[in-house]
Write a protein that holds these residues in place. Structure first.
Motif, PDB file in Angstrom:
ATOM      1  N   ALA A  82      59.288  16.443  41.433  1.00  0.00           N
ATOM      2  CA  ALA A  82      58.547  17.207  40.415  1.00  0.00           C
ATOM      3  C   ALA A  82      57.823  16.247  39.466  1.00  0.00           C
ATOM      4  CB  ALA A  82      59.492  18.124  39.644  1.00  0.00           C
ATOM      5  N   TRP A  83      58.481  15.134  39.104  1.00  0.00           N
ATOM      6  CA  TRP A  83      57.820  14.131  38.243  1.00  0.00           C
ATOM      7  C   TRP A  83      56.565  13.598  38.949  1.00  0.00           C
ATOM      8  CZ3 TRP A  83      58.104  12.369  33.329  1.00  0.00           C
ATOM      9  CH2 TRP A  83      57.467  11.154  33.029  1.00  0.00           C
ATOM     10  N   ALA A  84      56.739  13.229  40.235  1.00  0.00           N
ATOM     11  CA  ALA A  84      55.596  12.690  40.990  1.00  0.00           C
ATOM     12  C   ALA A  84      54.510  13.751  41.151  1.00  0.00           C
ATOM     13  CB  ALA A  84      56.072  12.196  42.353  1.00  0.00           C
ATOM     14  N   GLY A  85      54.933  14.969  41.448  1.00  0.00           N
ATOM     15  CA  GLY A  85      53.957  16.047  41.638  1.00  0.00           C
ATOM     16  C   GLY A  85      53.223  16.382  40.355  1.00  0.00           C
ATOM     17  N   ALA A  86      53.948  16.378  39.246  1.00  0.00           N
ATOM     18  CA  ALA A  86      53.332  16.698  37.950  1.00  0.00           C
ATOM     19  C   ALA A  86      52.334  15.613  37.577  1.00  0.00           C
ATOM     20  CB  ALA A  86      54.411  16.822  36.877  1.00  0.00           C
ATOM     21  N   ALA A  87      52.768  14.353  37.676  1.00  0.00           N
ATOM     22  CA  ALA A  87      51.891  13.254  37.263  1.00  0.00           C
ATOM     23  C   ALA A  87      50.633  13.222  38.117  1.00  0.00           C
ATOM     24  CB  ALA A  87      52.651  11.932  37.370  1.00  0.00           C
ATOM     25  N   LEU A 175      64.396  24.662  31.166  1.00  0.00           N
ATOM     26  CA  LEU A 175      63.124  25.322  30.823  1.00  0.00           C
ATOM     27  C   LEU A 175      62.498  25.930  32.081  1.00  0.00           C
ATOM     28  CD1 LEU A 175      61.875  22.715  28.234  1.00  0.00           C
ATOM     29  CD2 LEU A 175      62.249  25.154  27.770  1.00  0.00           C
ATOM     30  N   ALA A 176      62.659  25.256  33.232  1.00  0.00           N
ATOM     31  CA  ALA A 176      62.203  25.846  34.497  1.00  0.00           C
ATOM     32  C   ALA A 176      62.993  27.119  34.792  1.00  0.00           C
ATOM     33  CB  ALA A 176      62.372  24.840  35.636  1.00  0.00           C
ATOM     34  N   ASP A 177      64.306  27.079  34.512  1.00  0.00           N
ATOM     35  CA  ASP A 177      65.148  28.270  34.718  1.00  0.00           C
ATOM     36  C   ASP A 177      64.667  29.429  33.842  1.00  0.00           C
ATOM     37  OD1 ASP A 177      66.749  26.776  36.457  1.00  0.00           O
ATOM     38  OD2 ASP A 177      68.142  26.203  34.867  1.00  0.00           O
ATOM     39  N   LEU A 178      64.363  29.107  32.584  1.00  0.00           N
ATOM     40  CA  LEU A 178      63.900  30.158  31.664  1.00  0.00           C
ATOM     41  C   LEU A 178      62.549  30.710  32.124  1.00  0.00           C
ATOM     42  CD1 LEU A 178      64.068  31.831  29.085  1.00  0.00           C
ATOM     43  CD2 LEU A 178      63.279  29.829  27.790  1.00  0.00           C
ATOM     44  N   ALA A 179      61.642  29.821  32.545  1.00  0.00           N
ATOM     45  CA  ALA A 179      60.331  30.282  33.023  1.00  0.00           C
ATOM     46  C   ALA A 179      60.497  31.195  34.237  1.00  0.00           C
ATOM     47  CB  ALA A 179      59.459  29.078  33.370  1.00  0.00           C
ATOM     48  N   LYS A 363      59.822  23.529  37.832  1.00  0.00           N
ATOM     49  CA  LYS A 363      60.036  22.234  37.166  1.00  0.00           C
ATOM     50  C   LYS A 363      58.765  21.391  37.154  1.00  0.00           C
ATOM     51  CE  LYS A 363      64.063  20.276  37.524  1.00  0.00           C
ATOM     52  NZ  LYS A 363      65.171  19.539  38.144  1.00  0.00           N
ATOM     53  N   VAL A 364      57.974  21.464  38.224  1.00  0.00           N
ATOM     54  CA  VAL A 364      56.752  20.651  38.252  1.00  0.00           C
ATOM     55  C   VAL A 364      55.814  21.086  37.113  1.00  0.00           C
ATOM     56  CG1 VAL A 364      55.400  22.031  39.914  1.00  0.00           C
ATOM     57  CG2 VAL A 364      55.070  19.578  39.798  1.00  0.00           C
ATOM     58  N   TYR A 365      55.792  22.381  36.805  1.00  0.00           N
ATOM     59  CA  TYR A 365      54.885  22.864  35.759  1.00  0.00           C
ATOM     60  C   TYR A 365      55.441  22.583  34.361  1.00  0.00           C
ATOM     61  CZ  TYR A 365      52.903  24.748  39.907  1.00  0.00           C
ATOM     62  OH  TYR A 365      52.379  24.841  41.169  1.00  0.00           O
ATOM     63  N   VAL A 366      56.772  22.589  34.235  1.00  0.00           N
ATOM     64  CA  VAL A 366      57.371  22.216  32.946  1.00  0.00           C
ATOM     65  C   VAL A 366      57.095  20.737  32.657  1.00  0.00           C
ATOM     66  CG1 VAL A 366      59.570  21.865  31.738  1.00  0.00           C
ATOM     67  CG2 VAL A 366      59.136  24.021  32.938  1.00  0.00           C
ATOM     68  N   ILE A 367      57.242  19.885  33.676  1.00  0.00           N
ATOM     69  CA  ILE A 367      56.968  18.448  33.451  1.00  0.00           C
ATOM     70  C   ILE A 367      55.478  18.237  33.195  1.00  0.00           C
ATOM     71  CG2 ILE A 367      57.040  16.133  34.476  1.00  0.00           C
ATOM     72  CD1 ILE A 367      59.615  16.986  35.942  1.00  0.00           C
TER      73      ILE A 367
END
Ligand code: CP
Length: 384
Positions: A82-87, A175-179, A363-367
């Motif tokens: 997710a970090w790699a995908g977000a960045a 936060l991903a869980d909440l989203a 998670k990718v969108y939260v990051i």
């Protein structure tokens, strides 16, 4: 005219977003509820753009030519990707380093490490979750090293630090869980008044960190949920997290209780989150053994933790327990990886395989949102 897909999303709060420029995320409890709402609104917008919904362009490259550096002192599949995908979606270059391969293993301090990494990186992610009392403190020291260096050199660069799981919290996960809860129940205020069960479950694989259940009880109680935490004796969470959950539930109009029976967390629940974590006293014992780099002692603690877990093999999310939930059909949640056959039956997991994947995908969108709010001035205008 704004695209109707974006118009249907929660509005972006320009004032609050302005205050998030340069901000780090080390615990959700460091942020106000309005700040968390602003972050989630950005995440929802980035997701809609990335999915190309309603013809919205997928181009989210808001931070080109910058380095997103992450250090992991523990294993990871989802958060690393997710970090790699977000960045990379944001136009940054992601680099992920195994913490044991850094000079931290030779005693270089977190403050020194922060200064060295911060001078080259434009954002910093850290996972340091195995040792109670150490992970979050390490992140704060890294941030201090970065801030001291940038301050002394008068560099305008902002290097937000993102907690990718520590001993206290796993904020990008919760936060991903909440989203996902909001998406699943179809409303940003959807968890208000909803019963959510967070329960310990049996695992034979390893003594897992406490940070996910701690992060869940401290986040969900801020949004009016009725949260029940269930665990066997000896598996308590940190007092500070349990105390914060109770206080926040009172303030938000929700509720919070701790019980010693898994069934009680499931009864009438709209969503359940059964997962394992290690026995509290043994997690504390790890601290001294880790400081002494005593591999034998660490191995012995792990063996005793799994022996302790094995006294509670009946703490499993199965079809009978799911039958106790609201309409017998609660949403099953898990941060993954789950021990199938131990934490959850194959049948329950099979029914919710797509749900847990959709949960993980947030998670990718939260990051992305975290990097965007910390790095992009005038973000609301840029996102439209
Ligand atoms: N849920 C989670 O953080 O997964 P990883 O350990 O694979 O990153």
């Amino acid at each position: 005219m704004m695209n109707p897909t974006l118009q249907a999303l929660p509005p972006l709060d320009r004032d609050v977003l302005g205050k998030l420029f340069g901000k780090s995320l080390l615990l959700t409890t460091d942020w106000t509820t309005a700040e968390l709402e602003a972050l989630l609104a950005v995440a929802a917008r980035l997701q809609a753009r990335d999915h190309g919904r309603g013809g919205v362009p997928a181009d989210n490259a808001l931070i080109p030519n910058e380095l997103a550096y992450a250090v992991f002192f523990d294993n990871s599949t989802r958060t690393k990707s997710a970090w790699a995908g977000a960045a990379s979606r944001l136009g940054m270059s992601p680099v992920i380093v195994d913490g044991s391969s850094t000079q931290v293993s030779h005693g270089e301090t977190a403050v020194e490490t922060g200064a060295m990494l911060g001078m080259n990186a434009h954002a910093m992610g850290i996972r340091h979750d195995l040792i109670l009392g150490e992970g979050n403190a390490f992140m704060r020291d890294v941030k201090k090293g970065i801030d001291d260096y940038l301050g002394a050199t008068d560099k305008a660069q902002k290097v937000p630090v993102v907690n990718l799981q520590c001993d206290i919290d796993h904020p990008t996960q919760t936060l991903a869980d909440l989203a996902w809860l909001r998406e699943h129940f179809g409303d940003v205020d959807a968890i208000r008044g909803k019963k959510i069960g967070v329960s310990w479950a049996y695992s034979p694989s390893y003594a897992k960190p406490l940070s996910v259940p701690q992060g869940l009880i401290t986040l969900l109680t801020r949004f009016g949920a009725d949260v029940t935490l269930a665990h066997p004796e000896g598996y308590q969470l940190m007092d500070s997290c349990v105390g914060a959950a109770g206080k926040q539930a009172t303030e938000s109009g929700g509720s919070f209780r701790v019980v010693g029976d898994m069934d009680q967390a499931f009864e009438g629940a709209a969503a359940v989150y059964p997962k394992s974590w290690g026995p509290y006293d043994l997690m504390l014992e790890r601290v001294a053994a880790n400081r002494a780099a005593d591999k034998d002692a660490l191995g012995d603690i792990e063996r005793r933790a799994l022996e302790r877990n094995a006294k509670h093999t009946d703490w499993i999310c199965d079809e009978r327990r799911m039958g106790l939930t609201e309409g017998g059909d609660a949403l099953y949640m898990h941060c993954l990886p789950a021990d199938i056959g131990d934490e959850v039956t194959p049948g329950v997991m099979a029914k919710h395989t797509v749900n847990v994947a959709r949960e993980a995908n947030w998670k990718v969108y939260v990051i992305m949102a975290m990097l965007a709010v910390g790095k992009v001035e005038g973000l609301a205008d840029r996102l439209g």
